[in-house]
Write a protein that holds these residues in place. Structure first.
Motif, short mmCIF file in Angstrom:
data_model
loop_
_atom_site.label_atom_id
_atom_site.label_comp_id
_atom_site.label_asym_id
_atom_site.label_seq_id
_atom_site.Cartn_x
_atom_site.Cartn_y
_atom_site.Cartn_z
N VAL A 48 0.83 -1.20 0.00
CA VAL A 48 0.00 0.00 0.00
C VAL A 48 0.87 1.25 0.00
N ILE A 49 1.86 1.26 0.89
CA ILE A 49 2.66 2.47 1.05
C ILE A 49 3.95 2.12 1.77
N ARG A 50 4.99 2.89 1.53
CA ARG A 50 6.28 2.66 2.17
C ARG A 50 6.84 3.99 2.67
N GLN A 51 7.66 3.89 3.71
CA GLN A 51 8.24 5.08 4.32
C GLN A 51 9.70 4.80 4.64
N GLU A 52 10.58 5.64 4.15
CA GLU A 52 11.99 5.52 4.51
C GLU A 52 12.22 6.22 5.84
N ALA A 53 12.93 5.59 6.73
CA ALA A 53 13.10 6.15 8.07
C ALA A 53 13.84 7.48 8.07
N TYR A 54 14.72 7.68 7.08
CA TYR A 54 15.50 8.91 7.07
C TYR A 54 14.71 10.10 6.53
N LYS A 55 13.54 9.83 5.98
CA LYS A 55 12.71 10.92 5.45
C LYS A 55 11.74 11.40 6.52
N GLN A 56 11.74 12.69 6.76
CA GLN A 56 10.83 13.24 7.76
C GLN A 56 9.42 13.41 7.20
N GLN A 57 9.34 13.60 5.89
CA GLN A 57 8.03 13.82 5.27
C GLN A 57 7.24 12.53 5.25
N ASN A 58 5.98 12.61 5.65
CA ASN A 58 5.12 11.44 5.63
C ASN A 58 4.76 11.04 4.21
N ALA A 59 4.81 9.74 3.95
CA ALA A 59 4.48 9.23 2.62
C ALA A 59 2.98 9.32 2.37
N THR A 60 2.64 9.54 1.11
CA THR A 60 1.24 9.61 0.69
C THR A 60 1.08 8.92 -0.65
N GLU A 61 0.01 8.12 -0.77
CA GLU A 61 -0.34 7.46 -2.02
C GLU A 61 -1.83 7.57 -2.20
N ASN A 62 -2.24 8.59 -2.94
CA ASN A 62 -3.67 8.82 -3.21
C ASN A 62 -4.43 8.96 -1.88
N ARG A 63 -5.35 8.04 -1.60
CA ARG A 63 -6.17 8.15 -0.37
C ARG A 63 -5.46 7.63 0.87
N PHE A 64 -4.27 7.09 0.69
CA PHE A 64 -3.53 6.48 1.80
C PHE A 64 -2.38 7.39 2.21
N SER A 65 -2.27 7.62 3.49
CA SER A 65 -1.15 8.40 4.00
C SER A 65 -0.72 7.84 5.34
N VAL A 66 0.50 8.16 5.73
CA VAL A 66 1.01 7.66 7.01
C VAL A 66 1.34 8.83 7.91
N ASN A 67 1.32 8.55 9.19
CA ASN A 67 1.79 9.48 10.21
C ASN A 67 2.98 8.79 10.87
N PHE A 68 4.17 9.19 10.45
CA PHE A 68 5.40 8.58 10.91
C PHE A 68 5.99 9.43 12.03
N GLN A 69 6.02 8.88 13.22
CA GLN A 69 6.59 9.55 14.39
C GLN A 69 7.81 8.75 14.81
N LYS A 70 8.97 9.16 14.32
CA LYS A 70 10.18 8.35 14.49
C LYS A 70 10.57 8.22 15.96
N ALA A 71 10.52 9.30 16.71
CA ALA A 71 10.92 9.25 18.11
C ALA A 71 10.01 8.32 18.91
N ALA A 72 8.75 8.32 18.58
CA ALA A 72 7.79 7.47 19.27
C ALA A 72 7.72 6.08 18.66
N LYS A 73 8.43 5.86 17.56
CA LYS A 73 8.41 4.59 16.83
C LYS A 73 6.97 4.19 16.52
N SER A 74 6.28 5.14 15.92
CA SER A 74 4.89 4.93 15.57
C SER A 74 4.71 5.16 14.07
N PHE A 75 3.86 4.35 13.46
CA PHE A 75 3.69 4.40 12.00
C PHE A 75 2.25 4.05 11.69
#
Lengths: 113, 113
Positions: A48-75
């Protein structure tokens, strides 16, 4: 070793509404990727979607998006304007180091008309 | 383009019989290869992974073994199946260069009777 935890066995949403699926992970690696896979009734695993850990910007694919909180280790995965075809099992996964891809236990998403 | 083939799609085997599931990848070289098991429609458990010919890592002790006789061929075997070996088996590959997503085969539904 890395771990991936999905604390929601099942979630429900109505068509056209928004739903958020939660995922937390733990890894000792500094370079890693995070993924959300969808497994419909056919059981084919679909990325569905992928996120590189070194990227701060949250990934988005059409209707799908992520909320990546690296310090909290939440995705978490947000699905906007939910459709009947979004009904499936969703797996969060982490990939770090040289060779292993670790999955959470999955969240079953139910979509009602 | 790369493709992954996994067969058979379904298999019913008696307890104590041998098992051989095969997976091949086309269109890429030196892939990382994986066997996962999904029991009761839930999470994916990594069984084996391989980063090269003859190199097999086992994640969990069990009644199964894996082999990689060729670069793009990955085989899951058992000498004597147990009832507990029933499940849905997925083969996957990822690029051996860097960290990327995994691509999955169609899966094999194994029922041990």
């Amino acid at each position: 070793a890395q771990t991936v935890t999905q604390s929601q066995p099942e979630m429900s949403v109505q068509e056209a509404e928004t739903v958020t699926l939660s995922c937390t992970y733990d890894t000792s690696e500094s370079d890693y990727y995070l993924f959300w896979y969808k497994q419909p009734p056919s059981r084919q695993m679909i990325l569905v979607i992928r996120q590189e850990a070194y990227k701060q910007q949250n990934a988005t694919e059409n209707r799908f998006s992520v909320n990546f909180q690296k310090a909290a280790k939440s995705f978490s995965l947000k699905i906007s304007d939910s459709q009947l075809g979004d009904a499936a099992m969703y797996f969060c996964a982490a990939y770090s180091g040289y060779s292993t891809l670790t999955f959470g236990k999955g969240t079953m998403l139910l979509v009602s008309p | 383009s790369q493709t992954i083939h996994q067969w058979p799609a379904t298999l019913v085997q008696p307890v104590g019989s041998p098992l051989s599931l095969e997976c091949t990848v086309e269109g890429t070289s030196n892939p990382n290869l994986y066997w996962y098991r999904q029991a009761a429609g839930r999470g994916l458990q990594l069984l084996f992974y391989s980063v090269g010919i003859g190199q097999i890592s086992s994640e969990v002790p069990q009644n199964l073994s894996a082999s990689r006789p060729q670069d793009r061929q990955f085989i899951l075997s058992s000498k004597k199946l147990l009832l507990s070996d029933s499940g849905f088996y997925l083969c996957a590959w990822s690029s051996g260069q860097g960290i990327t997503e995994a691509f999955f085969g169609q899966g094999t539904r194994l029922t041990v009777v």
